[in-house]
Design a protein around this motif. Sequence first.
Motif, PDB file in Angstrom:
ATOM      1  N   MET A  26      22.717  42.555  -4.859  1.00  0.00           N
ATOM      2  CA  MET A  26      22.481  43.181  -3.547  1.00  0.00           C
ATOM      3  C   MET A  26      21.048  42.930  -3.092  1.00  0.00           C
ATOM      4  O   MET A  26      20.757  42.854  -1.917  1.00  0.00           O
ATOM      5  N   TRP A  63      20.793  39.585  -1.463  1.00  0.00           N
ATOM      6  CA  TRP A  63      21.416  39.675  -0.136  1.00  0.00           C
ATOM      7  C   TRP A  63      20.426  40.279   0.874  1.00  0.00           C
ATOM      8  O   TRP A  63      20.306  39.842   2.001  1.00  0.00           O
ATOM      9  N   ASP A  64      19.690  41.304   0.419  1.00  0.00           N
ATOM     10  CA  ASP A  64      18.707  41.946   1.301  1.00  0.00           C
ATOM     11  C   ASP A  64      17.567  41.012   1.644  1.00  0.00           C
ATOM     12  O   ASP A  64      16.949  41.133   2.701  1.00  0.00           O
ATOM     13  N   ARG A  96      22.493  35.592   6.463  1.00  0.00           N
ATOM     14  CA  ARG A  96      23.529  36.556   6.110  1.00  0.00           C
ATOM     15  C   ARG A  96      24.759  36.392   6.979  1.00  0.00           C
ATOM     16  O   ARG A  96      25.883  36.329   6.475  1.00  0.00           O
TER      17      ARG A  96
END
Lengths: 236, 479
Positions: free
Chosen positions: B1, B4-5, B12
Motif C-alpha cells: 500500500m 501505491w501511495d 495510479r
Amino acid sequence: MSTDKNDNKIKILVIEDDPVITEFLCTGLRYEGYEVTPRTTGKAGLDALQQATFDLIILDVMLPDIDGFEVCQHIRNHASNIPILMLTVKKAISDRVRGLDSGADDYMTKPFSFDELLARIRALLRRSGRIHESKRLQAGAIVLDLQTREVTKDGKKINLTPTEFGLLELFMRHPHRVFTRETLLNRVLGYDYDGGTNIIDVHISHLRSKLGDRPPRLIRTIYAVGYAFYPEETST
Amino acid sequence: MRAWDKLSLRARLGLLYTVLLVFSVVLVGCYSYWNIWQLFISNKSSQLRARAKPIIEHWLIDNDLANSDNPHLKLNPQKAFILARDLTSRDTVAIVLNQKGDIIANGKRLPEEPEAPTPDKHYLRRALAGENEVTYRSQVNGKPVLVLLIPLRPQPASPRIFGVIQMSTLLTDIREILFHHGAMLVSLVAIILILGIGTGFWLIGASLKDLQVLLVSCDQISKGNLSQRVSVKNHRDEISRLAVSFNRMIEKLEATFASQQRFVANAAHELMTPLTGLRGSLEVLLRGAQDDPSAMARLSKGMYREVNRLIRLCEQLLGLSQLESSSNVNKQPIVLSEFFNEFKADAQVLAGGRSLTIQQGPCVKVSADPDLLKQILLNLLSNALRYSPSETPVVIGWKLVVGEVEIWVSDQGQGMDAETLSHAFEPFYQGKNTVVSGDKGIGLGLSLAKSMVEAQGGMIRIESEPGKGTTVSFTLPLK
C-alpha cells in the motif's frame, strides 16, 4: 523690522496647512533674511498672490481645499514664472513627474532637511535671476572665494582648515550678527556634533591669529553670548 | 500500500485503467473462444446426426425392423455391421452396441479410417435409457474425438430400444481452426491492449495536464508571485472548477495583501508629516533660533504637538493590531446607565467647555469590553467635537433595537458628502472637511472604532447630511 529694509528682502509665500511645518519654515526662513508670508489653504495662497508679488512659492501638495498640483497649474496659467518649490510626502515617481509637469520648478519630499531646502531656494532664486550671488565674499582686505575655497588678505593667501573656513564664511555672510557658541558649533560642525562648545573658542583663536586679527578685532567676543563679525569699513 | 501511495495520480489511474482493460479484454476473448468451440461442436454433431438419420431409417426398412414388434429382437451382427459400415467414412467411425452395451459391430475396415473410442458406460446407460441426443468428447490415442450416441428404435417415437449406435469423429480439424482463431484472437487482444493502454495513458495525461498547470501556478504563487493566475481552457470539469475557485481565492488574497500594503504605506505617510515638523523645527532651533526665547517657545510647542500626534498614531496602530486577535476582547456584562455615569467625567474633559449631553436610555445590560467601549465612545466624541462648531451641542444616547442596543453619538456640524461617507471607515481616509475645532485627526479614529465594535460582535453605521450634522451609531449585544 524697518520698512525700508523690507523692500530689498526676498519675499517667499509659504502655502502649507500643517501649523508646525509652517511655523518652522517661517522662523527658519526669516532667520535667513527672507520675508515670509504663510497661508494655510490653496485659495488663500492664490489670493495672496493677487495682492502682492513674491519671489518664490513653497507649496504643499496636500492642501485642505485645492490640490497643490492644481494651485501650481493655476499660477502657471496666469503666465507667472515665479519659482515654485513643491513639498509632499509622496515619494512615488509619478507624483514627482506630476508635480514637475504641473509647473513646479523643484520638488522636495517630506521629511526634508532644512539646509537642503535653503540650498534649493537659493538655487531657484539664482536660476530665476532674483539674486546674483557673487562667487566671492569681501570684507575689507579679506576676500573669500566660495568656488576655490581660498582666502586672501591684501592679496596674500591664508591657509584655513575647513572648520575655520566655515566660520569665516558664516561671519562674512552675516556681518554684525551675534552668534552663540552653540549656534556656531551646530552650523559649522553639524547638528550631531557631540562635544563641548569650548572647541569653538579654539577654532576662533586659530582663525584670528591666521587673519592677523588684532584689537579692535574683526571677530569680536561678545561677553557672555558669543561672537560677532565687524568688517573694516573700507570707505566712508 | 505504501508503494501505491508513492505513485503519482497519473500512474495510479493508468495502472487501474490497465488492470481493468486487461481483465475485460481477456474475459471477452476467452468467452468468444469458448463460444466458437461450442458452436463448432454442435454444428458437427447435428451434421453427423443429419447424415445418420436417413441411413438408419433405410437400414431399418431394409431389414424389416421398422415394423417389428418382437420385444426380444436381437441384432444380427452381420446386419449391424452393414449399418456400421454405412455410417463410417474417412473421418467418422460407427460402432453398433446391443442392449447390454456390448459391441456387436465396428464400422472400421480401412486403415485410414479412425479408431473408435471405447464406449463410455455412463453415457451409454443414458442413451439406452432413451436419451436421444447424448454427445460427449473423448480421446483416442491422444486425439480429441466427438462421440454421439444414437439409440436404435423400430420407429422414431417408439419407446423400445434394441441397440445403440456410437458415432465418433475426429476433432483435429476443428482444433486446428480454433488454434488459428485463438492465435488471431490473442494478437487482436494484444493490439487492443497496446492501443487501449496507450490512448488511456494519453487521455489520463491530457485530463491531468490542467492539474499540472495548477500545480506549477501554485508553486509560483507560493514563491510570492501573487499576480499569477491559472489559465484553464475548459470550464466544465472539476479541475477547471478548482482552478477557477483557486483564482478567486488568489484574487482575494492579492486584494488583502494590497490593502495591507496600502495600510502600511499610509501609516508611514502619516508618520512622515509630524516627523517633518519635528525635524524642521529642530534644525531651525539648532541653526540659531534657540537663542531667541520667543522662537524657541513657539517651535517647542509645535514639536510637543507633533510628538503627541506621533504617540496617538502609534497607540491607534497598536490598538488596531491588537484587535486582530479576539483574545484581547474581555467581554463582560455592563449596565449602560452606570457606565455612562462614569464615562461622563472623561467625556467632559475631552469636550472642554463644549455642550455635551448624555441622554439616558432604557435600563439595559450589554455584553461588551468596558475599555473598548470607552475608547469607541471617546473616538466618536472627538470626531464629533472636531468637525462641529464649538457652539453646537454633541449628544450621546442609546436605545433598544431588535435584540440589541444601539448607542449613538450625534453632532450638528458640517456633515459629510456622499463620497466622504463612502470612504469614512477606510483607514487614513480624511475627507475634504476642514477641522473646525482643535487638532487635525489622523484618519484612524473611525476605522479603529469599527474594528472595536466588530470585535465585540456589533455593527457600526454612519449617517450624515452636509450642513446638518453626523450621527454615528453602533450596536452591542444584550446580556
